[in-house]
Motif scaffolding. Sequence first.
Motif, mmCIF file in Angstrom:
data_model
loop_
_atom_site.group_PDB
_atom_site.id
_atom_site.type_symbol
_atom_site.label_atom_id
_atom_site.label_comp_id
_atom_site.label_asym_id
_atom_site.label_seq_id
_atom_site.Cartn_x
_atom_site.Cartn_y
_atom_site.Cartn_z
ATOM 1 N N TRP A 435 28.002 37.955 8.434
ATOM 2 C CA TRP A 435 29.140 38.584 7.779
ATOM 3 C C TRP A 435 29.621 37.595 6.718
ATOM 4 N N SER A 436 29.576 38.042 5.456
ATOM 5 C CA SER A 436 29.191 39.363 5.002
ATOM 6 C C SER A 436 28.228 39.210 3.844
ATOM 7 N N LEU A 437 27.578 40.311 3.474
ATOM 8 C CA LEU A 437 26.650 40.247 2.345
ATOM 9 C C LEU A 437 27.350 39.681 1.122
ATOM 10 N N MET A 438 28.535 40.188 0.847
ATOM 11 C CA MET A 438 29.313 39.732 -0.306
ATOM 12 C C MET A 438 30.775 39.648 0.087
ATOM 13 N N ASP A 439 31.568 39.002 -0.732
ATOM 14 C CA ASP A 439 32.999 38.977 -0.501
ATOM 15 C C ASP A 439 33.519 40.409 -0.506
ATOM 16 N N VAL A 440 34.332 40.740 0.479
ATOM 17 C CA VAL A 440 34.862 42.104 0.611
ATOM 18 C C VAL A 440 36.362 42.025 0.867
ATOM 19 N N PHE A 441 37.001 43.183 0.953
ATOM 20 C CA PHE A 441 38.380 43.254 1.415
ATOM 21 C C PHE A 441 38.385 42.965 2.912
ATOM 22 N N GLY A 452 31.467 36.021 1.961
ATOM 23 C CA GLY A 452 30.236 36.543 1.394
ATOM 24 C C GLY A 452 29.177 35.519 1.072
ATOM 25 N N LEU A 453 27.917 35.958 1.172
ATOM 26 C CA LEU A 453 26.798 35.214 0.606
ATOM 27 C C LEU A 453 26.822 35.325 -0.914
ATOM 28 N N TYR A 454 27.427 36.397 -1.399
ATOM 29 C CA TYR A 454 27.564 36.632 -2.838
ATOM 30 C C TYR A 454 29.039 36.640 -3.212
ATOM 31 N N TYR A 455 29.363 35.952 -4.279
ATOM 32 C CA TYR A 455 30.716 35.923 -4.804
ATOM 33 C C TYR A 455 30.975 37.218 -5.566
ATOM 34 N N VAL A 456 32.139 37.814 -5.354
ATOM 35 C CA VAL A 456 32.557 38.984 -6.113
ATOM 36 C C VAL A 456 33.786 38.599 -6.932
ATOM 37 N N ASN A 457 33.710 38.801 -8.221
ATOM 38 C CA ASN A 457 34.835 38.495 -9.113
ATOM 39 C C ASN A 457 35.780 39.696 -9.126
ATOM 40 N N PHE A 458 36.787 39.659 -8.259
ATOM 41 C CA PHE A 458 37.710 40.786 -8.148
ATOM 42 C C PHE A 458 38.668 40.870 -9.333
ATOM 43 N N SER A 459 38.690 39.841 -10.177
ATOM 44 C CA SER A 459 39.523 39.878 -11.380
ATOM 45 C C SER A 459 38.821 40.564 -12.542
ATOM 46 N N ASP A 460 37.556 40.794 -12.391
ATOM 47 C CA ASP A 460 36.729 41.413 -13.430
ATOM 48 C C ASP A 460 36.535 42.881 -13.082
ATOM 49 N N SER A 461 36.818 43.772 -14.008
ATOM 50 C CA SER A 461 36.683 45.206 -13.735
ATOM 51 C C SER A 461 35.263 45.587 -13.367
ATOM 52 N N ARG A 462 34.302 44.769 -13.758
ATOM 53 C CA ARG A 462 32.906 45.046 -13.413
ATOM 54 C C ARG A 462 32.563 44.564 -11.998
ATOM 55 N N LEU A 463 33.484 43.811 -11.387
ATOM 56 C CA LEU A 463 33.276 43.294 -10.034
ATOM 57 C C LEU A 463 31.912 42.602 -9.917
ATOM 58 N N THR A 464 31.666 41.686 -10.822
ATOM 59 C CA THR A 464 30.377 41.002 -10.911
ATOM 60 C C THR A 464 30.053 40.259 -9.620
ATOM 61 N N ARG A 465 28.832 40.406 -9.151
ATOM 62 C CA ARG A 465 28.329 39.697 -7.979
ATOM 63 C C ARG A 465 27.520 38.487 -8.444
ATOM 64 N N SER A 466 27.747 37.340 -7.788
ATOM 65 C CA SER A 466 26.983 36.129 -8.111
ATOM 66 C C SER A 466 26.535 35.468 -6.813
ATOM 67 N N PRO A 467 25.280 35.018 -6.747
ATOM 68 C CA PRO A 467 24.814 34.383 -5.512
ATOM 69 C C PRO A 467 25.462 33.022 -5.303
ATOM 70 N N LYS A 468 25.886 32.771 -4.090
ATOM 71 C CA LYS A 468 26.347 31.438 -3.706
ATOM 72 C C LYS A 468 25.137 30.642 -3.211
ATOM 73 N N LEU A 469 25.342 29.372 -3.015
ATOM 74 C CA LEU A 469 24.258 28.537 -2.509
ATOM 75 C C LEU A 469 23.741 29.076 -1.173
ATOM 76 N N SER A 470 24.654 29.618 -0.365
ATOM 77 C CA SER A 470 24.256 30.149 0.947
ATOM 78 C C SER A 470 23.331 31.348 0.811
ATOM 79 N N ALA A 471 23.469 32.123 -0.261
ATOM 80 C CA ALA A 471 22.559 33.247 -0.472
ATOM 81 C C ALA A 471 21.139 32.744 -0.704
ATOM 82 N N HIS A 472 21.013 31.696 -1.503
ATOM 83 C CA HIS A 472 19.697 31.091 -1.723
ATOM 84 C C HIS A 472 19.144 30.518 -0.415
#
Length: 502
Positions: A435-441, A452-472
């Motif tokens: 838990w969890s694949l990505m940052d969530v509510f 999350g294993l993936y960072y979610v930019n909640f300040s960006d309307s596109r909600l961009t996902r970026s891999p963290k080191l843990s995802a790799h």
Amino acid sequence: MDCVVSLIITISLALHFPGSCSHVYSRSDFPEGFAFGAGTSAYQWEGAAAEDGRKPSVWDTFVHSRNLDNGDVACDGYHKYKEDVQLMVETGLDAFKFSISWSRLIPNGRGPVNPKGLQFYKNFIQELVTHGIEPHATLFHYDLPQALEDDYGGWLNRTIVKDFTAYADVCFREFGNHVKFWTTLNEANIFTIGSYNDGITGPGRCSGNCKSGNSSTEPYIVGHNLLLAHASASRLYRQKYKDMQGGSVALSLYAIGFSPLTTSKDDEIATQRARDFYLGWMLEPLTFGDYPHVMRRTVGSRLPHFSEEESELVKGSSDFIGIIHYLAANVTNTKPYFPGYADFYSDTGITLSYTCNITTSQCAVTPWALEGVLEYIKQSYGNPPVYILENGKSMKGDFQLQEKDTPRIDYLHVYIGAVLNAVRNGSDTRGYFVWSLMDVFELLGGYSPRYGLYYVNFSDSRLTRSPKLSAHWYSAFIKGDTTFRVSQGISQLQSNFSSSSL
């Protein structure tokens, strides 16, 4: 992940337990078929709360009525699911745990199916299966349709058993050709305590600072109805679908790793009482057909009784046990204290000292607690098949700190190592989900705790996902490349992180 693989050699896990030597292991040390996955849930990931026919759940009502962070948009998985499945593929996940929103599929809780909701889940599940990812579907994750709460009180009313079974029937019928792993109810024990004893999760009922509720009776009534609803759905699946679809149905439970605070006999007895109240509350009926004796003796007439038929219905109704684990606690025996009314905590007669700040989600790393839970289930409940459906670490901080999340890597490798120890000691554990694949509510913390294993930019309307080191790291581990010691592995991952992407 291909560009990452060309740059790094996968890490194995250096497991550090107090008083023991570190050792290195890899995915190949796990039994063939052992599943490694990750998860999210509907309200925490989907967003689109008022789109395409979805109606409110009790969770929508709970957060909005208290002016809390909400899942109106969340990760917008409803629109971005194809992108997110691609992340799962690149990570190499064997399986993915998700939940179905009852109020998206059947907006009023009963009656007509919402065609757009139905199509969304068909599309999402098909996307998973097409890419070789095993769907693990949960039918209920805290989000009862508000209509049922308004109509008859939701889980407090036995009517819920019939409505939940009808909802499960739709899911089995529509999705069961692809979904082989069903969890009826997510962490049924802690949902009950949080929602009907403490009032901190929807629908927010309690005897304390809640608008309504009765912490003395409602947790036990709800727990009873949850078990009956699970067992009814399980029976339906076995009678109507299992021969054709070949799947399995389970209940998931939140499992705290309990240890006595002292070596006193009182604390040892209290620790067993804690296990009986928190875990045996559900596992005893599922295994033996009735509640633990200590609960019967302590709770008395406030604890509902199973009829002979109901006992047989519940007993053996879980094909596997889903375990959700984050916490360890030391247990001290206390004298029963009734401040005008009894509640779940006073009934237990114990005091818990958590190795975790539950408010901030910052927990001590205690992998032996998870290993102990698995050993206890093996010894006490006939060694049923187990899937660890949630385990992970929250981290706070800015984007750069989130990306270089080496503490999460440290956490994952020692907990996965604890699972391997349990398996080697005979536990029939068959899967592990981060838990969890990505940052969530997050239900208790909003958007501040990030698992999350993936960072979610909640300040960006596109909600961009970026891999963290843990995802790799998790991707490298799952793909089972050559192993080396973790200190070397993290260092190499860090050096390559900025020049690679999943």
